[in-house]
Design an enzyme around this catalytic site. Structure first.
Site, PDB file in Angstrom:
ATOM      1  N   LYS A 101       0.827  -1.211   0.000  1.00 39.56           N
ATOM      2  CA  LYS A 101       0.000   0.000   0.000  1.00 39.56           C
ATOM      3  C   LYS A 101       0.857   1.256   0.000  1.00 39.56           C
ATOM      4  CE  LYS A 101      -3.777  -0.328   2.716  1.00 39.56           C
ATOM      5  NZ  LYS A 101      -4.590  -0.601   3.941  1.00 39.56           N
TER       6      LYS A 101
ATOM      7  N   GLY B 237      -8.388   6.889  -1.851  1.00 40.90           N
ATOM      8  CA  GLY B 237      -9.323   6.557  -2.920  1.00 40.90           C
ATOM      9  C   GLY B 237      -9.136   5.151  -3.455  1.00 40.90           C
ATOM     10  N   GLY B 238      -8.526   4.285  -2.647  1.00 40.36           N
ATOM     11  CA  GLY B 238      -8.366   2.883  -3.047  1.00 40.36           C
ATOM     12  C   GLY B 238      -7.339   2.678  -4.150  1.00 40.36           C
TER      13      GLY B 238
ATOM     14  N   LYS C 237      -0.753  -7.730   5.826  1.00 34.53           N
ATOM     15  CA  LYS C 237      -1.347  -9.027   5.532  1.00 34.53           C
ATOM     16  C   LYS C 237      -2.622  -8.731   4.763  1.00 34.53           C
ATOM     17  CE  LYS C 237      -2.401 -13.457   6.921  1.00 34.53           C
ATOM     18  NZ  LYS C 237      -1.832 -14.054   5.732  1.00 34.53           N
TER      19      LYS C 237
ATOM     20  N   HIS D  96     -15.558  -4.074   6.182  1.00 34.33           N
ATOM     21  CA  HIS D  96     -15.029  -2.734   6.452  1.00 34.33           C
ATOM     22  C   HIS D  96     -15.960  -2.092   7.477  1.00 34.33           C
ATOM     23  CE1 HIS D  96     -13.423   1.364   5.116  1.00 34.33           C
ATOM     24  NE2 HIS D  96     -14.436   1.642   5.905  1.00 34.33           N
TER      25      HIS D  96
ATOM     26  N   LYS E 184     -16.948   2.831  -1.832  1.00 35.53           N
ATOM     27  CA  LYS E 184     -18.168   2.416  -1.135  1.00 35.53           C
ATOM     28  C   LYS E 184     -19.410   2.705  -1.976  1.00 35.53           C
ATOM     29  CE  LYS E 184     -15.698   3.598   3.049  1.00 35.53           C
ATOM     30  NZ  LYS E 184     -15.341   4.730   3.936  1.00 35.53           N
TER      31      LYS E 184
ATOM     32  N   GLU F  35     -11.041   3.789  10.450  1.00 32.79           N
ATOM     33  CA  GLU F  35     -11.488   2.679   9.607  1.00 32.79           C
ATOM     34  C   GLU F  35     -10.774   1.383   9.984  1.00 32.79           C
ATOM     35  OE1 GLU F  35     -12.953   4.940   5.597  1.00 32.79           O
ATOM     36  OE2 GLU F  35     -11.041   3.884   5.460  1.00 32.79           O
TER      37      GLU F  35
ATOM     38  N   ARG G 267     -11.948  14.069   8.493  1.00 32.48           N
ATOM     39  CA  ARG G 267     -12.936  14.953   7.844  1.00 32.48           C
ATOM     40  C   ARG G 267     -14.320  14.345   8.004  1.00 32.48           C
ATOM     41  NH1 ARG G 267     -14.200  11.534   3.673  1.00 32.48           N
ATOM     42  NH2 ARG G 267     -12.463  10.299   2.913  1.00 32.48           N
TER      43      ARG G 267
ATOM     44  N   VAL H  10     -18.694  10.983   3.444  1.00 34.74           N
ATOM     45  CA  VAL H  10     -19.890  10.877   2.606  1.00 34.74           C
ATOM     46  C   VAL H  10     -21.021  10.196   3.389  1.00 34.74           C
ATOM     47  CG1 VAL H  10     -20.839   9.805   0.515  1.00 34.74           C
ATOM     48  CG2 VAL H  10     -18.520  10.740   0.482  1.00 34.74           C
TER      49      VAL H  10
HETATM   50  P1  ADP Z   1      -7.730   4.245   0.744  1.00 37.45           P
HETATM   51  O1  ADP Z   1      -7.244   5.375   1.563  1.00 37.45           O
HETATM   52  O2  ADP Z   1      -7.090   4.197  -0.615  1.00 37.45           O
HETATM   53  O3  ADP Z   1      -9.219   4.145   0.711  1.00 37.45           O
HETATM   54  P2  ADP Z   1      -7.630   2.044   2.714  1.00 37.45           P
HETATM   55  O4  ADP Z   1      -6.444   1.670   3.512  1.00 37.45           O
HETATM   56  O5  ADP Z   1      -8.736   2.733   3.428  1.00 37.45           O
HETATM   57  O6  ADP Z   1      -7.151   2.898   1.440  1.00 37.45           O
HETATM   58  O7  ADP Z   1      -8.230   0.749   2.018  1.00 37.45           O
HETATM   59  C1  ADP Z   1      -9.296   0.827   1.108  1.00 37.45           C
HETATM   60  C2  ADP Z   1      -9.949  -0.524   0.940  1.00 37.45           C
HETATM   61  O8  ADP Z   1      -8.978  -1.487   0.486  1.00 37.45           O
HETATM   62  C3  ADP Z   1     -10.523  -1.115   2.213  1.00 37.45           C
HETATM   63  O9  ADP Z   1     -11.821  -0.661   2.484  1.00 37.45           O
HETATM   64  C4  ADP Z   1     -10.486  -2.591   1.879  1.00 37.45           C
HETATM   65  O10 ADP Z   1     -11.553  -2.887   1.000  1.00 37.45           O
HETATM   66  C5  ADP Z   1      -9.198  -2.752   1.089  1.00 37.45           C
HETATM   67  N1  ADP Z   1      -8.044  -3.086   1.979  1.00 37.45           N
HETATM   68  C6  ADP Z   1      -7.187  -2.238   2.584  1.00 37.45           C
HETATM   69  N2  ADP Z   1      -6.273  -2.883   3.331  1.00 37.45           N
HETATM   70  C7  ADP Z   1      -6.545  -4.218   3.218  1.00 37.45           C
HETATM   71  C8  ADP Z   1      -5.958  -5.429   3.750  1.00 37.45           C
HETATM   72  N3  ADP Z   1      -4.900  -5.409   4.556  1.00 37.45           N
HETATM   73  N4  ADP Z   1      -6.530  -6.616   3.393  1.00 37.45           N
HETATM   74  C9  ADP Z   1      -7.590  -6.669   2.553  1.00 37.45           C
HETATM   75  N5  ADP Z   1      -8.168  -5.569   2.016  1.00 37.45           N
HETATM   76  C10 ADP Z   1      -7.672  -4.355   2.330  1.00 37.45           C
END
Ligand code: ADP
Length: 449
Positions: A158, A164-165, A201, A208, A237, A275, A291, A294
């Site tokens: 990551k 924004g995923g 992991k 979520h 979402k 989260e 913040r 939505v």
């Molecule tokens: P962003 O800031 O890009 O939204 P997040 O860390 O909030 O990133 O992760 C976004 C989404 O990605 C989560 O809601 C989940 O669906 C998936 N995700 C993130 N981390 C993991 C993980 N360790 N294992 C499985 N899915 C993950």
């Protein structure tokens, strides 16, 4: 006391903020791009100022134009909404340096949580459980291999500056790791101007679940329960509900107390969302959003609180005025995000709205800036409305949601209403049995996965 607020946003959230201001007797200043001259928030605001051409980078992200508009209109405070400049620590600092109040957390907290590696360390030190993974940044392929050996496959790489995923890569085995690591780094650099990545992991079937907090400037922090936002497509979402069908009261109270305690320790203020991924009864922190979100209305519906009003009050220095014991959860709420897009291909569908009829009745709330004759511009996010429904329990909420979706008329463009209708007839969804991957399979298999 805040008497005049400049709303640095557009669409439904600009209108949402405007409505809270009006009920508080606070004056409003709308800013808008040339593409939004006819927008509802512009029409309803006490004053409005055009801040640039359609492209967001020249208007809603144009910090100088926004600060000039605040000066010209003699606003006291700026509310950033969500998206755009809402999590830009430099902007929040600039707002304060220019003598305005930033309606949100401190620039330092925004900066801290925007750096996901630092955020994870800081909340972990404050007692919040995190996803097992690398100890901070992974700076080389060699380190990535070592970290993966400890964590075990599958792993997720990551971006530390991600959002924004985007910029996330899964590696299922050592053979996939090199490519996942290299692409994640390159994409992090390309999308966020910061190549730092870390490893977690990869949880195979989590939900979520996020916890809403509210904190004043005097050390009082409460949590407002959780929202389940597991229904996602491409990490975006689609539908959110509160409370989560997966948690019992004891789990709810435990995680809420851990979060409130941690926020008190770090001195957080304003609204914030912590989260988590939730799997097999365990919570794992993934990120904090500094913040308004939505999906804040589902929390408002079950708590009977106006979060925007609270943000404005707290930013003016007012004490919260209630404690955790005063927060009562009532019934169930679900929000459907309605996008201007094809419900099957998800291709954007901007354009002119013909007939427009919003559902109503007991427990039905529409947060939208749409009106008949309005043209949805192609330049911004495709979300055009949120349908939020409240019921005394989940079943009543679902019945009401089906009824409301069938009444909603948005002619002239394609919308995601049919996708939500399809969801309402899915047994898994109705039973509350879904994880973060479920919706993707439901959509691509054209029905129950
Ligand atoms: P962003 O800031 O890009 O939204 P997040 O860390 O909030 O990133 O992760 C976004 C989404 O990605 C989560 O809601 C989940 O669906 C998936 N995700 C993130 N981390 C993991 C993980 N360790 N294992 C499985 N899915 C993950």
């Amino acid at each position: 006391m805040i008497e005049k607020v400049l709303i640095a946003n557009r669409g439904e959230i600009a209108l949402r903020i405007l409505r809270a201001c009006r009920e508080m007797g606070v004056q409003t200043v709308a800013v808008h791009s040339t593409a939004d001259a006819d927008a509802m928030h512009v029409r309803l605001a006490d004053e409005s100022i055009c801040i640039g051409p359609p492209a967001a980078k020249d208007s809603y992200l144009n910090t100088h134009a926004i600060l000039s508009a605040a000066t010209i209109s003699a606003a006291d405070a700026i509310h950033p909404g969500y998206g755009f400049l809402s999590e830009n620590a430099d902007f929040a600092a600039m707002v304060e340096e220019h003598g305005f109040t930033f309606i949100g957390p401190s620039p330092d907290h925004i900066r801290l949580m925007g750096d996901k590696i630092a955020a994870k360390k800081s909340v972990s030190d404050a007692g919040i459980p995190v996803v097992p993974g690398s100890d901070g940044e992974v700076i080389s392929l060699d380190e990535a291999r070592k970290a993966a050996e400890v964590t075990g496959f599958p792993v997720l790489i990551k971006a530390s500056a991600g959002g924004g995923g985007r910029g996330m890569k899964v590696a299922n085995s050592a053979a996939e790791l090199d490519e996942a690591y290299t692409t994640a780094r390159a994409e992090a650099q390309q999308f966020f101007g910061n190549g730092a990545v870390y490893m977690e992991k990869f949880l195979s079937r989590p939900r979520h679940i996020e916890v809403q907090v509210l904190a004043d400037h005097h050390g009082t922090v409460v949590h407002l329960g959780e929202r389940d936002c597991s229904l996602q497509r491409r990490h975006q979402k689609i539908l959110e509900e509160a409370p989560s069908p997966a948690l019992n009261n004891s789990e709810r109270e435990t995680i809420g107390a851990i979060v409130s305690d941690a926020m008190r320790k770090i001195g957080y203020r304003s609204v914030g969302t912590i989260e988590f991924l939730y799997e097999d009864g365990e919570f794992y922190f993934i990120e904090m959003n500094t913040r308004l979100q939505v999906e804040h209305p589902v929390t408002e519906m079950i708590c009977g609180l106006d979060l925007v009003r609270e943000m404005i009050r707290l930013a003016g220095g007012a004490p919260l005025g209630f404690t955790q014991d005063d927060v009562k959860f009532n019934g169930h709420a679900i929000e459907c995000r309605i996008n201007a897009e094809n419900p099957e291909t998800f291709a954007p569908s901007p354009g002119r709205i013909g007939d427009y009829h919003a559902p109503g009745g007991l427990g039905v709330r529409i947060d939208s800036a749409l009106y008949s004759g309005y043209s949805v511009p192609p330049h911004y996010d495709s979300m055009i409305a949120k349908l939020i429904v409240h019921g005394t329990n989940r079943n009543e909420c679902l019945m009401r949601l089906r009824r409301s979706l069938s009444e909603y008329v948005i002619d002239g463009i394609e919308t995601s209403i049919p996708l939500h209708q399809k969801l309402m007839s899915s047994a898994s969804f109705v039973n509350g049995e879904y994880d973060i991957h479920w919706l993707e399979a439901f959509v691509s298999d054209d029905g129950e996965p």
